[in-house]
Scaffold this active site. Structure first.
Site, PDB file in Angstrom:
ATOM      1  N   TRP A  72       0.815  -1.215   0.000  1.00  0.00           N
ATOM      2  CA  TRP A  72       0.000   0.000   0.000  1.00  0.00           C
ATOM      3  C   TRP A  72       0.848   1.264   0.000  1.00  0.00           C
ATOM      4  CZ3 TRP A  72      -4.345  -0.412  -2.152  1.00  0.00           C
ATOM      5  CH2 TRP A  72      -5.029  -1.608  -2.075  1.00  0.00           C
ATOM      6  N   ASP A  84      -1.137   6.939   6.263  1.00  0.00           N
ATOM      7  CA  ASP A  84      -2.281   6.167   5.792  1.00  0.00           C
ATOM      8  C   ASP A  84      -2.641   5.188   6.911  1.00  0.00           C
ATOM      9  OD1 ASP A  84      -4.044   4.383   4.653  1.00  0.00           O
ATOM     10  OD2 ASP A  84      -2.698   3.731   3.048  1.00  0.00           O
ATOM     11  N   LYS A 110     -12.680  -0.757   6.599  1.00  0.00           N
ATOM     12  CA  LYS A 110     -12.080  -1.842   7.382  1.00  0.00           C
ATOM     13  C   LYS A 110     -12.506  -1.729   8.845  1.00  0.00           C
ATOM     14  CE  LYS A 110      -8.563  -1.532   4.019  1.00  0.00           C
ATOM     15  NZ  LYS A 110      -8.775  -2.783   3.282  1.00  0.00           N
TER      16      LYS A 110
HETATM   17  N1  PMP Z   1      -4.319   1.887   2.148  1.00  0.00           N
HETATM   18  C1  PMP Z   1      -4.406   0.703   2.790  1.00  0.00           C
HETATM   19  C2  PMP Z   1      -3.515   0.445   3.960  1.00  0.00           C
HETATM   20  C3  PMP Z   1      -5.324  -0.248   2.365  1.00  0.00           C
HETATM   21  O1  PMP Z   1      -5.413  -1.429   2.984  1.00  0.00           O
HETATM   22  C4  PMP Z   1      -6.164   0.044   1.259  1.00  0.00           C
HETATM   23  C5  PMP Z   1      -7.224  -0.920   0.765  1.00  0.00           C
HETATM   24  N2  PMP Z   1      -7.085  -2.221   1.060  1.00  0.00           N
HETATM   25  C6  PMP Z   1      -6.018   1.277   0.622  1.00  0.00           C
HETATM   26  C7  PMP Z   1      -5.099   2.176   1.110  1.00  0.00           C
HETATM   27  C8  PMP Z   1      -6.858   1.643  -0.551  1.00  0.00           C
HETATM   28  O2  PMP Z   1      -8.141   1.900  -0.126  1.00  0.00           O
HETATM   29  P1  PMP Z   1      -9.367   2.090  -1.137  1.00  0.00           P
HETATM   30  O3  PMP Z   1      -9.690   0.736  -1.671  1.00  0.00           O
HETATM   31  O4  PMP Z   1     -10.413   2.680  -0.253  1.00  0.00           O
HETATM   32  O5  PMP Z   1      -8.918   3.029  -2.199  1.00  0.00           O
END
Ligand code: PMP
Length: 362
Positions: free
Chosen positions: A102, A171, A195
């Site tokens: 990520w 993040d 989440k």
């Molecule tokens: N950052 C992290 C740590 C994630 O786990 C995720 C999604 N699994 C995201 C960003 C991206 O999120 P989104 O699908 O809402 O764009």
């Protein structure tokens, strides 16, 4: 059919109590006689809701007064773009601490808008967070970006980095509201809601006021933190229902005792699984260094990545209604996500199954 236990990494389980509340108010929101789904975002009803959700965010995280709380569309990845668009203009360069998929994606997105300095040596095997003394931080960076919990690799920061005055951007998509956080140590905190704090469609952004008013001219208004905070997150039609669900989840956290309770539960739940892994004489194997093992997402393998046995494990788990345990395709194996809404009892069921599976196959 017996109850389903959902260990998915996101969209993830919501608290049962929240579903009960949402069911009751779906068609008649707050005594208005209509659903929130058909309520105007310019109505007093929505203004109140918007404020209530901001307030509960502020209470839970003890957000200092010089920070704005903003709700934006576009999820976590929307913010991968919003971060550089709003912040990189000061020096044109930014530091990214890449500890998994990520943060790597966040760095890739930022490259579209400026220069990205990778703070750590590149690797395709993420299993720890190198000691901060080895980091290649650029004192000229506009900001330093970290992902506090790598959802796929199961790596969670156990410290807040010292960035020597450069704004720290985090993040927190997969560990938001799982423990207390000293917001004043961060310039910006953001995360998608689906989440730990709600459903897909909304990102929660907490930004220090002195970091506003420096967006790149090309920044789309809907990603511009300054424009959106001035409009109190009602610049355009917001993802109202997703914001409402977030509010209900955060109020539920508050009723249970707040973030200390969530942290206690997260410790208890993750220990149940990690302890079995440790006591299995190598039958189960967790690749991540102990000090940075995530309390939210627990990836593990069976044997030396015995895919046939892992498949059997997953099949047996599904038969017991223990679902969504398959590891992400980037890393394979098994992953148990133990977010706030997953109960201790559910994790105990998984732990029991892991023990039985081990006894049968070791
Ligand atoms: N950052 C992290 C740590 C994630 O786990 C995720 C999604 N699994 C995201 C960003 C991206 O999120 P989104 O699908 O809402 O764009």
């Amino acid at each position: 059919m017996s109850k389903i236990h959902n260990f998915g990494a996101g969209p993830a389980k919501l608290p049962e109590e929240v579903y009960d509340i949402l069911k009751n108010e779906l068609t008649n929101f707050d005594g208005t006689g209509i659903s929130l789904l058909e309520t105007s975002h310019r109505s007093p009803t929505y203004f109140k809701l918007n404020k209530d959700v901001q307030d509960v965010v502020r209470r839970l995280l003890n957000v200092p007064d010089n920070y704005k709380v903003i709700f934006l569309s576009g999820g976590g990845q929307g913010q991968f773009a919003a971060v550089p668009l709003n912040l990189i203009s000061r020096t044109g360069t930014a530091d990214y601490v890449v500890t998994g998929t990520w943060s790597a994606k966040a760095a890739k997105e930022a490259k579209k808008y400026g220069k990205v300095n990778l703070v750590l040596p590149s690797t395709d095997r993420y299993v720890d967070i190198p000691d901060q003394s080895t980091w290649n931080l650029d004192p000229n960076a506009s900001y330093v970006h970290i992902c506090t919990n790598e959802t796929i690799h199961g790596i969670e920061f156990d410290f807040i980095p010292d960035t020597k005055g450069v704004p720290l951007v985090a993040d927190m998509s997969s560990n938001f509201m799982s423990k207390k956080v000293d917001v004043s140590k961060f310039g910006v905190i953001y995360g998608g809601a689906q989440k730990n704090i709600g459903t897909a469609g909304v990102a929660l952004v907490i930004v220090r006021e002195d970091l506003l008013n420096q967006a790149l001219p090309i920044c789309p208004s809907i990603l511009d933190w300054t424009v959106n905070s001035k409009a109190d997150s009602i610049l355009n039609t917001p993802p109202m229902f997703a914001i409402h669900v977030m509010g209900r989840v955060l109020q539920w956290i508050e009723r249970l005792g707040g973030l200390d309770t969530m942290a206690e539960l997260a410790n208890k739940k993750s220990s149940l699984i990690y302890d079995i892994i440790e006591q299995s004489n190598g039958f189960y194997y967790a690749p991540v260094a102990k000090n940075v093992r995530s309390k939210m997402n627990i990836p593990f393998r069976i044997g030396k990545a015995d895919e046939a046995l892992e498949k059997e494990f997953l099949k047996g788990a599904e038969a017991l209604n223990l679902i969504q345990l398959k590891g992400h395709r980037d890393v394979g194996g098994i992953r148990a996500s133990t977010y706030n809404a997953v109960t201790v009892e559910e994790v105990e069921n998984l732990a029991k199954y892991m023990k039985e599976f081990y006894k049968k196959h070791a």
